[in-house]
Design a protein around this motif. Sequence first.
Motif, PDB file in Angstrom:
ATOM      1  N   ASP A 173       0.826  -1.207   0.000  1.00 48.68           N
ATOM      2  CA  ASP A 173       0.000   0.000   0.000  1.00 48.68           C
ATOM      3  C   ASP A 173       0.861   1.257   0.000  1.00 48.68           C
ATOM      4  OD1 ASP A 173      -2.579  -1.133  -0.066  1.00 48.68           O
ATOM      5  OD2 ASP A 173      -2.540  -1.526   2.082  1.00 48.68           O
ATOM      6  N   GLN A 174       1.866   1.280   0.850  1.00 48.36           N
ATOM      7  CA  GLN A 174       2.763   2.427   0.917  1.00 48.36           C
ATOM      8  C   GLN A 174       3.554   2.589  -0.375  1.00 48.36           C
ATOM      9  OE1 GLN A 174       4.977   2.818   4.769  1.00 48.36           O
ATOM     10  NE2 GLN A 174       3.865   0.940   5.290  1.00 48.36           N
ATOM     11  N   ALA A 175       3.977   1.466  -0.938  1.00 45.75           N
ATOM     12  CA  ALA A 175       4.726   1.509  -2.191  1.00 45.75           C
ATOM     13  C   ALA A 175       3.881   2.111  -3.307  1.00 45.75           C
ATOM     14  CB  ALA A 175       5.179   0.099  -2.569  1.00 45.75           C
ATOM     15  N   ARG A 176       2.644   1.695  -3.399  1.00 43.88           N
ATOM     16  CA  ARG A 176       1.747   2.218  -4.442  1.00 43.88           C
ATOM     17  C   ARG A 176       1.561   3.724  -4.282  1.00 43.88           C
ATOM     18  NH1 ARG A 176      -3.861  -0.648  -4.448  1.00 43.88           N
ATOM     19  NH2 ARG A 176      -3.855   0.300  -2.374  1.00 43.88           N
ATOM     20  N   ASP A 177       1.383   4.176  -3.054  1.00 42.25           N
ATOM     21  CA  ASP A 177       1.197   5.611  -2.816  1.00 42.25           C
ATOM     22  C   ASP A 177       2.428   6.404  -3.259  1.00 42.25           C
ATOM     23  OD1 ASP A 177      -1.288   5.092  -1.784  1.00 42.25           O
ATOM     24  OD2 ASP A 177      -0.683   5.281   0.319  1.00 42.25           O
ATOM     25  N   ALA A 178       3.610   5.908  -2.909  1.00 40.73           N
ATOM     26  CA  ALA A 178       4.846   6.605  -3.270  1.00 40.73           C
ATOM     27  C   ALA A 178       5.025   6.661  -4.780  1.00 40.73           C
ATOM     28  CB  ALA A 178       6.046   5.919  -2.618  1.00 40.73           C
ATOM     29  N   LEU A 179       4.725   5.571  -5.452  1.00 42.02           N
ATOM     30  CA  LEU A 179       4.903   5.517  -6.903  1.00 42.02           C
ATOM     31  C   LEU A 179       3.889   6.388  -7.633  1.00 42.02           C
ATOM     32  CD1 LEU A 179       5.624   1.708  -7.139  1.00 42.02           C
ATOM     33  CD2 LEU A 179       7.270   3.547  -7.552  1.00 42.02           C
ATOM     34  N   GLN A 180       2.687   6.443  -7.121  1.00 44.51           N
ATOM     35  CA  GLN A 180       1.697   7.329  -7.734  1.00 44.51           C
ATOM     36  C   GLN A 180       2.106   8.788  -7.582  1.00 44.51           C
ATOM     37  OE1 GLN A 180      -1.849   5.929  -5.725  1.00 44.51           O
ATOM     38  NE2 GLN A 180      -2.338   4.472  -7.356  1.00 44.51           N
ATOM     39  N   LYS A 181       2.701   9.126  -6.460  1.00 49.46           N
ATOM     40  CA  LYS A 181       3.227  10.487  -6.284  1.00 49.46           C
ATOM     41  C   LYS A 181       4.382  10.740  -7.252  1.00 49.46           C
ATOM     42  CE  LYS A 181       2.015  10.968  -1.381  1.00 49.46           C
ATOM     43  NZ  LYS A 181       2.546  11.064   0.001  1.00 49.46           N
ATOM     44  N   ALA A 182       5.201   9.711  -7.485  1.00 47.50           N
ATOM     45  CA  ALA A 182       6.333   9.860  -8.400  1.00 47.50           C
ATOM     46  C   ALA A 182       5.857  10.213  -9.804  1.00 47.50           C
ATOM     47  CB  ALA A 182       7.163   8.582  -8.424  1.00 47.50           C
ATOM     48  N   LEU A 183       4.736   9.645 -10.216  1.00 54.02           N
ATOM     49  CA  LEU A 183       4.207   9.941 -11.547  1.00 54.02           C
ATOM     50  C   LEU A 183       3.757  11.390 -11.675  1.00 54.02           C
ATOM     51  CD1 LEU A 183       2.132   6.733 -12.348  1.00 54.02           C
ATOM     52  CD2 LEU A 183       4.292   7.446 -13.392  1.00 54.02           C
ATOM     53  N   LEU A 184       3.519  12.055 -10.551  1.00 52.46           N
ATOM     54  CA  LEU A 184       3.079  13.449 -10.564  1.00 52.46           C
ATOM     55  C   LEU A 184       4.256  14.423 -10.492  1.00 52.46           C
ATOM     56  CD1 LEU A 184       0.062  13.184  -8.088  1.00 52.46           C
ATOM     57  CD2 LEU A 184      -0.014  13.165 -10.597  1.00 52.46           C
ATOM     58  N   ALA A 185       5.477  13.902 -10.430  1.00 57.73           N
ATOM     59  CA  ALA A 185       6.649  14.766 -10.307  1.00 57.73           C
ATOM     60  C   ALA A 185       6.776  15.683 -11.511  1.00 57.73           C
ATOM     61  CB  ALA A 185       7.915  13.925 -10.166  1.00 57.73           C
ATOM     62  N   ALA A 186       7.260  16.882 -11.254  1.00 53.09           N
ATOM     63  CA  ALA A 186       7.430  17.858 -12.331  1.00 53.09           C
ATOM     64  C   ALA A 186       8.486  17.388 -13.324  1.00 53.09           C
ATOM     65  CB  ALA A 186       7.834  19.204 -11.738  1.00 53.09           C
ATOM     66  N   PRO A 187       8.288  17.644 -14.609  1.00 57.63           N
ATOM     67  CA  PRO A 187       9.297  17.289 -15.615  1.00 57.63           C
ATOM     68  C   PRO A 187      10.614  18.009 -15.337  1.00 57.63           C
ATOM     69  CG  PRO A 187       7.211  17.876 -16.647  1.00 57.63           C
ATOM     70  CD  PRO A 187       7.093  18.266 -15.213  1.00 57.63           C
ATOM     71  N   ARG A 188      11.715  17.359 -15.695  1.00 59.62           N
ATOM     72  CA  ARG A 188      13.041  17.952 -15.512  1.00 59.62           C
ATOM     73  C   ARG A 188      13.557  18.436 -16.868  1.00 59.62           C
ATOM     74  NH1 ARG A 188      15.746  12.971 -12.316  1.00 59.62           N
ATOM     75  NH2 ARG A 188      14.685  11.897 -14.035  1.00 59.62           N
ATOM     76  N   PRO A 189      13.721  19.741 -17.031  1.00 59.46           N
ATOM     77  CA  PRO A 189      14.204  20.266 -18.313  1.00 59.46           C
ATOM     78  C   PRO A 189      15.538  19.639 -18.706  1.00 59.46           C
ATOM     79  CG  PRO A 189      13.397  22.046 -16.919  1.00 59.46           C
ATOM     80  CD  PRO A 189      13.432  20.807 -16.065  1.00 59.46           C
ATOM     81  N   GLY A 190      15.628  19.189 -19.946  1.00 63.81           N
ATOM     82  CA  GLY A 190      16.845  18.572 -20.430  1.00 63.81           C
ATOM     83  C   GLY A 190      16.973  17.100 -20.098  1.00 63.81           C
ATOM     84  N   ARG A 191      16.027  16.567 -19.333  1.00 61.23           N
ATOM     85  CA  ARG A 191      16.097  15.160 -18.941  1.00 61.23           C
ATOM     86  C   ARG A 191      14.853  14.401 -19.386  1.00 61.23           C
ATOM     87  NH1 ARG A 191      18.526  12.961 -13.949  1.00 61.23           N
ATOM     88  NH2 ARG A 191      19.077  11.512 -15.594  1.00 61.23           N
ATOM     89  N   GLU A 192      14.362  14.771 -20.551  1.00 61.08           N
ATOM     90  CA  GLU A 192      13.132  14.172 -21.046  1.00 61.08           C
ATOM     91  C   GLU A 192      13.258  12.659 -21.223  1.00 61.08           C
ATOM     92  OE1 GLU A 192      13.108  18.453 -21.784  1.00 61.08           O
ATOM     93  OE2 GLU A 192      14.573  16.885 -22.298  1.00 61.08           O
ATOM     94  N   SER A 193      14.381  12.200 -21.751  1.00 58.91           N
ATOM     95  CA  SER A 193      14.557  10.761 -21.969  1.00 58.91           C
ATOM     96  C   SER A 193      14.602  10.001 -20.650  1.00 58.91           C
ATOM     97  CB  SER A 193      15.833  10.507 -22.762  1.00 58.91           C
ATOM     98  OG  SER A 193      15.737  11.033 -24.063  1.00 58.91           O
ATOM     99  N   ALA A 194      15.321  10.557 -19.679  1.00 59.88           N
ATOM    100  CA  ALA A 194      15.410   9.908 -18.377  1.00 59.88           C
ATOM    101  C   ALA A 194      14.046   9.880 -17.698  1.00 59.88           C
ATOM    102  CB  ALA A 194      16.432  10.634 -17.500  1.00 59.88           C
TER     103      ALA A 194
END
Length: 214
Positions: A173-194
């Motif tokens: 449950d905790q893992a799913r919550d953390a990963l769903q938050k990760a998907l909402l992270a702001a894009p990193r300029p210049g690191r589109e491929s990563a």
Amino acid sequence: MRTLIAALVLSALSPLTWALDAADQQRLTTIQQRWAEIQYGLPEAQRTQAFEQLAGQANAITQARPQAAEAWIWSGIVTSSWAGAQGGLGALSKAKTAKADLERALALDPTALQGSAYTSLAALYDRVPGWPIGFGDADKAEQLLKQALQVNPTGIDSLYFWGDHLYRQKRYDQARDALQKALLAAPRPGRESADAGRRKEIERLLAEIAKQFN
């Protein structure tokens, strides 16, 4: 051992960035871009040699700028990626070298690259075999990941590796919550491929977690 990654965002607040001039920063940017190309663009069979070559370039920057935490972070990331691509017990010496590089970075500036040394070092502790073969330690990994999240609580990498750690500990449950938050992270300029590659890893791990509830 999974391949490791950390954010390349040079902190304007860190005095150690002064050790890097514009040319040095461009060299590090080239390394992180090449890292993404290798990890997400090359077939697995070609990654070991490619990471070996890139590790030489990263190491050269640490020799030229030994007081720059950012250089040691990327040397550790690339060397750990090389170890992950090689796999097996033969990669353990490279993992130990990466560990030393990341520890050096933490000693110089633990906030460099938004705490990426914490994240990358934690990933090593999570993936390397434990004693007596290696230095793996899930408790140590958790400690480091919590420190990484204090520095960068909304980063895609810090949240991904925290979610991966929780998954390994069967805290689904905790893992799913953390990963769903990760998907909402702001894009990193210049690191589109990563970013794109990391999001695919997150989605795959979420799919594995979903199986635990079926």
